[in-house]
Design a protein around this motif. Structure first.
Motif, PDB file in Angstrom:
ATOM      1  N   HIS F  17      16.738  58.478 -24.554  1.00 43.03           N
ATOM      2  CA  HIS F  17      17.966  57.707 -24.533  1.00 43.03           C
ATOM      3  C   HIS F  17      18.473  58.408 -25.281  1.00 43.03           C
ATOM      4  O   HIS F  17      17.599  59.446 -26.387  1.00 43.03           O
ATOM      5  N   ARG F  56      10.713  65.076 -17.645  1.00 48.53           N
ATOM      6  CA  ARG F  56      11.064  64.154 -19.342  1.00 48.53           C
ATOM      7  C   ARG F  56      11.614  65.785 -19.632  1.00 48.53           C
ATOM      8  O   ARG F  56      12.382  65.293 -20.871  1.00 48.53           O
ATOM      9  N   ALA F 133      13.702  52.343 -25.076  1.00 47.30           N
ATOM     10  CA  ALA F 133      13.202  52.888 -23.155  1.00 47.30           C
ATOM     11  C   ALA F 133      12.892  51.964 -22.648  1.00 47.30           C
ATOM     12  O   ALA F 133      13.077  51.307 -21.497  1.00 47.30           O
TER      13      ALA F 133
END
Lengths: 191, 191, 191, 191, 191, 191
Positions: F17, F56, F133
């Protein structure tokens, strides 16, 4: 009160022999306490690792008592193998009372402790070619006399638990001679 | 010479307290030697398991020495957790010197040893509601006095290694209060 | 109603052959049910362990059906390898229906079950030098006829799944002949 | 001869109950053979997982025989848990005979098989609020009647092996009521 | 925006050499991005695997930069070994950005990816008999010149971290010549 | 040429983020290169860990590119969880290029690196209560807008791979509301 000055010695002790004891006495002449790292603690019932960690702990105490060293001078710490070399030293450190110096002649053990910042000293071996766990296991399998290589109470203990018979059993096989041959039975390996 | 008669006592000893010592003295009144199974040996740096196996071994020796019990009367055996309950007892047996009787109040430990054919005896606890490792950790975190619950040299040792600070650090968090929230940092969990 | 009398036979069955079947028929003449412990269940795609547990289960059922033995007479239990020999027997016991007797010729398997208190009986092998999984894999790699050593539906099944091609692929290598040489590709080993 | 058409059903079967059997009969009306994936095979002696894989295998065969289904119609495959979700499906595939369709209501199981390209169908449950392994274990612990929820021979088997006593033992504790409190005994956890 | 077209290349890179780089350049001529699967990531400090994953990552970036390839063209993904071959491919897939094609000459790697439905292409090696990690390690141990086989900045990096000394240390032993002989020190093996 | 000065930042990045990116930019203002330790790399398909390591990694590169940071300024290193806290730091060190300083706010991470002798600095978070998150996953499940909390290309990527649907699937359950209830399907847990 400060912690005692401790040195560590790493071994598998399959089985304990007079060379081990000699080295321990030398280290104890220099340090307050000895940390005996009993490596590959999870292994047993293999040709190279016939004895359990518990059996090896008993052997160590019998051997040192036979030389007049009481357990207040040392620690026996069974440590299982690590999943990767790079974490083996911190794993040993987590299992053991704090120590300052490591005694070892094994190159990998030496290098890993040196990279971790420890002082590593060599072990001056006494008659290394005969005071050797490999030599003792070889003699046990060959039916040759091995008792003189270990402290007397260790020999008695190994005999009482049927250690030689176990080793002979592990070496016995009914299999045809082609190497690697495996038949009906699975060998239970490590994961 | 026969093997000494041994009893085992299983614990995590996070940390060692006076209730543990009282139980050990009672067992040693009945048996030649005590095998102290130091369970969950691989754990440390957790709120419920702050101390390493090595630190707990030192605590045990300090505590017993404080009660006049020398290490020739007992064995401390760090044992890591097992991958499945059904192999835990044989794993303990492989790590330890042979013992005849198990002292435990923990239902799973009792059942697993009973199913393995062992005699399992209860531990008559002394003031259980306060001599408790959980209570001690709670007091450490709350800033309440805890030192009286452990033998004096254990309290000194925990202070010297910064054990309370470690526990407080493990409990500290800068995270917002919603539970389960995890931000930038991964918690390094067991595999 | 009492539990049926069961005997266990341990094997890797890489692949199942007529010697296995002969031994199973002999055991089933003595016991109500047979527990087939399919060892090293996690292994496959190796030269010594080419087939998955699922494939070996199918082979076993095909082979026994071919000899007129229905699955109500036996259990097939895939068991992964244990992390240490001393917990392998209790792990097998947890995975399997209870059994009374173990049939095995493999020295380590025999000793571990004997130390656990089991009656262990030898398997009277039939033409052991040829009814051998190792010999079958050798013939597969050498391009020699191997089909006669396994029950006919097992041979068909192995061919249908491309088992010989898999084995040949595993043995193939483009590497220079110096042993231990590894180049661009990592061999995915067990942890 | 082509391989039979097979569907898989995944469960822990702690214990097997009539809802399981009803679902299996429904699946067997559509497919030649059923592959029963016995999940978390390594677990036992826990409140949520009291029974060993071997005990659960026996329950499954008893339950299906009671409904007239012989073992030639199904496979029971104990599969241990995987170290990471992303390898669980291929691990199941390696342990099992090949199957085409998966029956499951569990969201994670469904998603993992769907991502692997499988057709996943829901299980039409019969009286789900009572035919539930959790409800059965709850009743066992509460001393309420549970026998009607499982096939009669499964109830007999559980009683014969002392299953209710085991569960009660696992739930028993002498510990003070503060949650998370652990005293002398270590709980032997998974690694 | 669609994902870039990616190809994967699997290797242990102990150490990175010019043959690796040549192959990578060839692949990058065909694909947008290269996924470098750094296998056996957990291994280091072994004769066949002297370098850590971190060191190998640095070597790869140095080598590719030396050939004018920036890291926006590739991914380096360290992947530990899998517990069983049948889950190795899905484990690689979970660790890596998605890729379409695999380049490999290693038979097991090829077969596992082919069984998983991937297109696998051979790597056209350049002077394979000398551009080989095994040959480089052999030369390092023998004191022969090895620097010409690796990109210049890789040679500098290996020298700066003392890589040759590490390898020599790992090969050094004070042990008598009988093979398998182990003395005082345990070799810390993988679990 | 000396190695670049590097700092490490540890996270699970489930998902990446804007708070992560802000912190990374701050660190890159101080150091030559950033080592992004992608923790719990083996986890995915869990409510708290929905994304694979590969996914990721892609998110991280997209996010940093969006802020104008090319991959020559950082390393992404997926690291699986360690079996015990005391070996986690050395495991991270073995997987990563060498770094000098660690940025972390997580108390355990901080303590473990401090005990290992590292300088650990706090991360000055930007609007921590929303750039989180956990908050993002909560919004995804609640059907609330979350896209503004992550860099635009990360939002696109998550949508393209069906990340929200995956999370919703993982949260969905057809089970009755009693907690811990598990029916036919086994949850595939870590070993």
């Amino acid at each position: 009160m400060p912690e005692p000055r401790r040195a560590a010695m790493v071994g598998r002790f399959q089985p304990v022999h007079k060379g081990h004891v000699k080295a321990m006495l030398d280290i104890l002449a220099e340090f307050d306490e000895l940390v005996i790292v009993l490596g590959s603690a999870q292994l047993s019932h293999e040709l190279d690792n016939p004895f359990t960690a518990g059996e090896r702990m008993v052997m160590l105490r019998l051997a040192l008592a036979h030389s007049g060293v009481g357990p207040e001078r040392y620690w026996i710490v069974p440590v299982p193998d690590a999943p990767m070399h790079s974490v083996w030293v911190p794993m040993v450190l987590a299992y053991c009372p704090r120590f300052e110096v490591v005694y070892s002649n094994e190159p990998l053990t030496r290098r890993l402790f040196i990279e971790a910042g420890f002082e590593v000293r060599p072990i001056p071996f006494y008659k290394r070619e005969i005071y050797s766990a490999t030599e003792i296991r070889r003699r046990m399998l060959a039916g040759e006399p091995w008792e003189g290589l270990v402290p007397a109470p260790v020999a008695d203990y190994i005999k009482a638990l049927g250690g030689v018979e176990r080793l002979v059993d592990l070496a016995k096989t009914d299999k045809p001679k082609r190497p690697g041959q495996d038949e009906v039975s699975s060998a239970p390996h490590t994961w």
